[in-house]
Write a protein that holds these residues in place. Structure first.
Motif: not given
Length: 231
Positions: A59-76
């Protein structure tokens, strides 16, 4: 130096190329010293350069609006980055020295290596805010750019048609490597191997091998705007 770990991030398509020779001689010289060497041969690995949704597993932290930097940070932080990224991060984490071996494309790195930087050096792993430049997370590591150019040394002089070679190093050494905390060693620039004689090419390879004999004694450059652009 025995016990040291070196990662060579290599971006060339042809093993028998001049870049291939520089990589090969680095492996030979550093092995002789008792270093442990890992190579990321990006083209051979078919490394994915694009930063996409696929880099986050689950899952993405914000599925409504994809922000790569934020998602990579959260995924890390959640350990849910794609395995090709975490494999590279592990190699970087274990290395004392990272050597980037590549031909200059448009005053920069080839796309496959740019993609490696974009995806591997993510927030949380390589830096945080705060936690960059001298406080970057890779601050106990050395980095070195070994670059081949199409243009001659004269073209890359202060008054040359291409401007000083330090200008093109600024975004790579300062904006990426130093930003992540790396201590940057002086670049190894092999100018215009394609128009050099066989003897000149051999001399360039030999000078790289010679330099690597004492690489662990080198002091990093003073990675500030003045090094690149003068006072």
């Amino acid at each position: 130096m025995a016990g040291k770990k070196v990662l060579i991030v290599y971006a060339h398509q042809e093993p028998r190329s001049f870049n291939g020779s520089l990589k090969k001689v680095a492996v030979e010289e550093l092995s002789k010293q008792g270093c442990t060497i890992t190579i990321s041969d990006l083209y051979a690995m078919d490394f994915e350069p694009r930063a996409t949704r696929k880099d986050v597993i689950g899952a993405l932290s914000n599925p409504q609006f994809f922000n790569y930097g934020v998602e990579a940070y959260e995924a890390f932080k959640k350990r849910s980055l794609a395995s090709d990224i975490t494999d590279e991060q592990k190699k970087v984490q274990e290395a004392d020295l990272v050597i980037f071996q590549f031909p200059l494309y448009w005053f920069s790195v080839p796309a496959i290596l740019k993609g490696w930087m974009d995806r591997v050096l993510c927030q949380g792993f390589a830096f945080d805010i705060p936690g960059f430049y001298d406080s970057g997370f890779l601050k106990n590591k050395l980095a070195l750019l070994s670059v081949t150019t199409g243009g001659t040394a004269e073209m890359y002089g202060k008054t040359g048609v291409s401007g000083d070679f330090r200008y093109f190093l600024w975004p790579l050494q300062h904006g990426a490597l130093h930003f992540c905390g790396f201590k940057v060693l002086a670049p190894q620039i092999s100018f215009a191997p394609e128009i050099a004689s066989e003897e000149e090419r051999k001399a360039m390879v030999a000078s790289w091998a010679q330099r690597l004999k004492t690489i662990w004694e080198e002091e990093p450059i003073d990675c500030t705007p003045a090094w690149y652009f003068g006072q």
